[in-house]
Scaffold this motif. Sequence first.
Motif, PDB file in Angstrom:
ATOM      1  N   SER A 105       1.447  -1.247   0.017  1.00 49.51           N
ATOM      2  CA  SER A 105       0.266  -0.235  -0.270  1.00 49.51           C
ATOM      3  C   SER A 105       0.725   1.411   0.426  1.00 49.51           C
ATOM      4  CB  SER A 105      -0.845   0.154   0.945  1.00 49.51           C
ATOM      5  OG  SER A 105      -0.159   0.266   2.663  1.00 49.51           O
ATOM      6  N   THR A 106       1.865   1.406   0.274  1.00 42.34           N
ATOM      7  CA  THR A 106       3.162   2.077   0.078  1.00 42.34           C
ATOM      8  C   THR A 106       3.354   2.505  -1.337  1.00 42.34           C
ATOM      9  OG1 THR A 106       4.842   0.479   0.761  1.00 42.34           O
ATOM     10  CG2 THR A 106       3.981   1.800   2.620  1.00 42.34           C
ATOM     11  N   TRP A 107       3.569   1.926  -2.152  1.00 43.19           N
ATOM     12  CA  TRP A 107       4.242   2.206  -2.983  1.00 43.19           C
ATOM     13  C   TRP A 107       3.423   3.800  -4.217  1.00 43.19           C
ATOM     14  CZ3 TRP A 107       3.535  -3.774  -5.509  1.00 43.19           C
ATOM     15  CH2 TRP A 107       4.227  -4.331  -4.953  1.00 43.19           C
ATOM     16  N   GLU A 108       3.906   3.896  -4.402  1.00 44.98           N
ATOM     17  CA  GLU A 108       3.129   5.007  -5.760  1.00 44.98           C
ATOM     18  C   GLU A 108       1.952   4.541  -6.721  1.00 44.98           C
ATOM     19  OE1 GLU A 108       4.131   8.335  -4.121  1.00 44.98           O
ATOM     20  OE2 GLU A 108       2.748   8.318  -6.006  1.00 44.98           O
ATOM     21  N   SER A 109       1.229   5.381  -6.719  1.00 45.63           N
ATOM     22  CA  SER A 109       0.305   4.901  -7.916  1.00 45.63           C
ATOM     23  C   SER A 109       0.826   4.012  -9.315  1.00 45.63           C
ATOM     24  CB  SER A 109      -0.933   5.445  -8.262  1.00 45.63           C
ATOM     25  OG  SER A 109      -0.719   6.689  -9.040  1.00 45.63           O
ATOM     26  N   SER A 110       1.733   4.771 -10.200  1.00 39.79           N
ATOM     27  CA  SER A 110       2.483   4.249 -11.139  1.00 39.79           C
ATOM     28  C   SER A 110       3.555   2.646 -11.022  1.00 39.79           C
ATOM     29  CB  SER A 110       3.888   5.697 -11.807  1.00 39.79           C
ATOM     30  OG  SER A 110       4.255   5.331 -10.684  1.00 39.79           O
ATOM     31  N   GLU A 111       3.869   2.904  -9.592  1.00 43.00           N
ATOM     32  CA  GLU A 111       4.739   1.985  -9.564  1.00 43.00           C
ATOM     33  C   GLU A 111       3.569   0.603  -8.682  1.00 43.00           C
ATOM     34  OE1 GLU A 111       7.936   1.607  -6.128  1.00 43.00           O
ATOM     35  OE2 GLU A 111       7.659  -0.387  -6.712  1.00 43.00           O
ATOM     36  N   MET A 112       2.356   0.829  -8.699  1.00 46.44           N
ATOM     37  CA  MET A 112       1.439  -0.237  -8.563  1.00 46.44           C
ATOM     38  C   MET A 112       1.156  -1.004  -9.645  1.00 46.44           C
ATOM     39  SD  MET A 112      -0.899   1.403  -5.218  1.00 46.44           S
ATOM     40  CE  MET A 112      -0.603   1.503  -3.710  1.00 46.44           C
ATOM     41  N   ALA A 113       1.289   0.326 -10.739  1.00 42.86           N
ATOM     42  CA  ALA A 113       0.746  -0.373 -11.817  1.00 42.86           C
ATOM     43  C   ALA A 113       1.887  -1.149 -13.004  1.00 42.86           C
ATOM     44  CB  ALA A 113       0.190   1.275 -12.864  1.00 42.86           C
ATOM     45  N   GLU A 114       3.046  -0.455 -12.417  1.00 46.30           N
ATOM     46  CA  GLU A 114       3.395  -1.243 -13.423  1.00 46.30           C
ATOM     47  C   GLU A 114       4.221  -2.533 -12.673  1.00 46.30           C
ATOM     48  OE1 GLU A 114       6.342   1.502 -15.501  1.00 46.30           O
ATOM     49  OE2 GLU A 114       6.695  -0.383 -15.331  1.00 46.30           O
TER      50      GLU A 114
END
Lengths: 378, 259
Positions: free
Chosen positions: A344-353
Amino acid sequence: MAINTVPPLIAAQLNYLLSNSPLPINVEQMWSGSKHHGLLDRFTLVIPFCLDYIRWDVIYNALYPLAAPDIIFGPEDESFRPYHVGGGDGDLKSPRKSLSDWNCKDPTWLLSLILELRELYMTYQRKRVGEVDDERLKFELSTIVPREGIEMYMRSGIEKTEEVKFAVPLLGVDINKMVTGCPWRHQQKIFLEVIFPVGRKYRHAPSTPRLKLVASPELKALFSTEDFRLPPWLDDMCMAEYLPILEGLLQSQIVDAVSSIDVRRKFIVALAPLFGRPVEADPVFCRKVAFLTSSGVFTFLVHFSLPLQFPKQQPVLMLQSSQHFNPSGAPIKSPVITEFPWSSTWESSEMAERFFDFLVEECLNFKKYCNESLLQQR
Amino acid sequence: MERTEAQNSTPQGRYTLLPSRYSSEDIIFCIDVDTESLVEMKVTGPNGRPITRLDSIKQAILLFINAKLSINPDHRFAFATLAKSASWLRKEFSSEVESAMDALRLLSVDSSSGHADLTQLFKLATHEAKKSRAQNRILRVFVIYCRSSIPPQHQWPVNQKIFTLDVVYLHDKPGPDNCPQKVYDALVDALEHVTEYEGYIFESGQGLSRVLFRHMCILLSHPQQRCLQDLVDLPKSLTKKSPTADSAPGEENPAVSSQ
C-alpha cells in the motif's frame, strides 16, 4: 371492468402515492372486498417508520368509489385513534379535514392522508414513550428534544420486555453535495438506531442501549456502516453526550471516504498508459475498471475491483477470456485473484508497473486454465 | 457535425477520469437476418461442423453481454432483426443473461431480403432513447450487418441524435460481383448521421470468429468514455518490456501516445 383490476379512481390515487411519496412506500398485497365483483379495492401499504416498517390496510369499497377509505392500523396500535376528537386528547389533531373534505377525484388525496396519519402516528408514539415510567428514559427524552427529525416507538422486545427505539438522523451535512458528479437521486442519510430496554425492574441492570448505524442503501458505494466502529458508550452516558462524539467521528470518516475516491481515481489513471484506455470505468466512485488486453492472439479482459479501504486494502482482479466459452456460451472467467505483489506504500505508477509485470506472467496461466476448461467440456 | 465528446482525454490524448456523467446503458442489438448471415465462417466448429456468421454472431453477443454485465450489472439489452426493415425480436430491456439466451434462440433467417432500410430502426431507437433518458440511462443501437452487395439506406432528419450507433460488418472478400466497400461507406454515413456519442464501426471479410470476438470486446467501450475511433489502440499487448525502454517507476512519460 374485468376481475382483478383496480377501479380507476382508486388506481389514480394509489399510483400518485407511489410516484410522489417523499418516503419509499410500497404495496405489499392487494385484494378484493367482495367475491362478487372481484375488483381490487383493498391493499396493504408498507410505510417506513423509525428505521422499520409499519403496515396499514387501506380499505376502499369498489361499490362506493366516492367514499373515503378506512385505514386499519397494526394490531399493536389499538390505542392509536387519530379520528377521535376528544377533549382530553390535547395535541392529537384529527385528520378530519382530510377525511371530511375527501375528494375522490383528486389523485393527491390518498398520499396527503397517509402522510398526515404518519405524522399523527409519530406524535402518538412520542406520547407513549413520554408516558413510560422510567427515570432514565425521561431524562434522555428531555435532552434530545431539540434535535430535529428523531422518530421513536415503543415495542415489545425479547422475553416480553418493553423497549423504546429511537431513530436519530446524524450529520447535518449534505453527503450528496460532497461527491462530485453524484449520481444519487435521493438524499443519502445515516441514522443511529438506539434501543433502550425500559421498565422499573431494569433500573439496576446495565444501562448501555443497543446501538446500530443504519444508512440509506446507495451510500455503500462510498462508505460502509458495517466497517465503522461505533465509539464506546461509557457508563452513565446519555444520548446528548454520545451523539456529538459519534458525529465527530463519523464526519471525519465521511470526509476521508470522499478523499479516498481520488486516491482510487489516481490509480486507475496510472494503469492506462500500460493497459490501454479502459473499456469502462466508474468515474464517480472509482470502484471498478475494465481493460482489454492481449498476449499474442489471446485477447481477454482484465477487471479491477477497488475496495473502499484502498490502498490499505488491496484491489481484486479477475480475467475474462474473449475466445473460450463454457457450454452455455458464457466467456470463461478466472477465479478472483488476490495473490500478487502488493504494497500500500507504493506510488500509483509503481503499483501499475507491478500489476503489468504480474499479468504478463499470469495471463499465460489463465490461457492454460481456459484451454483446460475447454478440454474438460469435451 | 458536432458530436457529444466524451470527457476522458487531455488535449495530448492522455487518459483522464473526470467525475463525469456515467449512465447505465440500454443496448438494442439489430441483427441482419438476410440469407447472407448463413454464409459459413472460415474455421469449423468441434467435430468439423460448419459455423455460420449467425452462429458466431450469437456467440459474440453472449460474450458481449456477459462481459458488459461483469463490468456493470445495471446495463440492459433488447433485440431486433433487420430484413428489409427492422422489427422487434424482444423489445423488453433486460439485464438477465438467460433472457438474452432465450431471445437469441428465436433468431432465424428468413429469406433473401433484397434492400435494407434503417429508417424504422432509427424510429424505434429514438422512441426508446427518450424512455432511457427519463431513467438517466443512454441508448445504444448495435447493428450487425452481413450483406456484401446491398448498401443500407435510410431517411433521417439531420439533427436528431439521441442514441449512439455502433456497427459490425461481416462480408465476403471483394470481387467483381459485390461491393463491400460501398456497403461499408454507406454504413459509415449512417453512423455519422445519427450517432449521439462517438460510434465505432468494424468490418471483417476474413471469416474468423476470433476477429469478430475481438471487435465485440472493443465495442464494450462505454460511449460516454470513448476516444475517437482513429485513436483506438486496443487491445493492449501484455508483453515484457525490454529494460532499456522502461522509464523508471514513478516517472511520468508525457510522450506516451493517446490510448
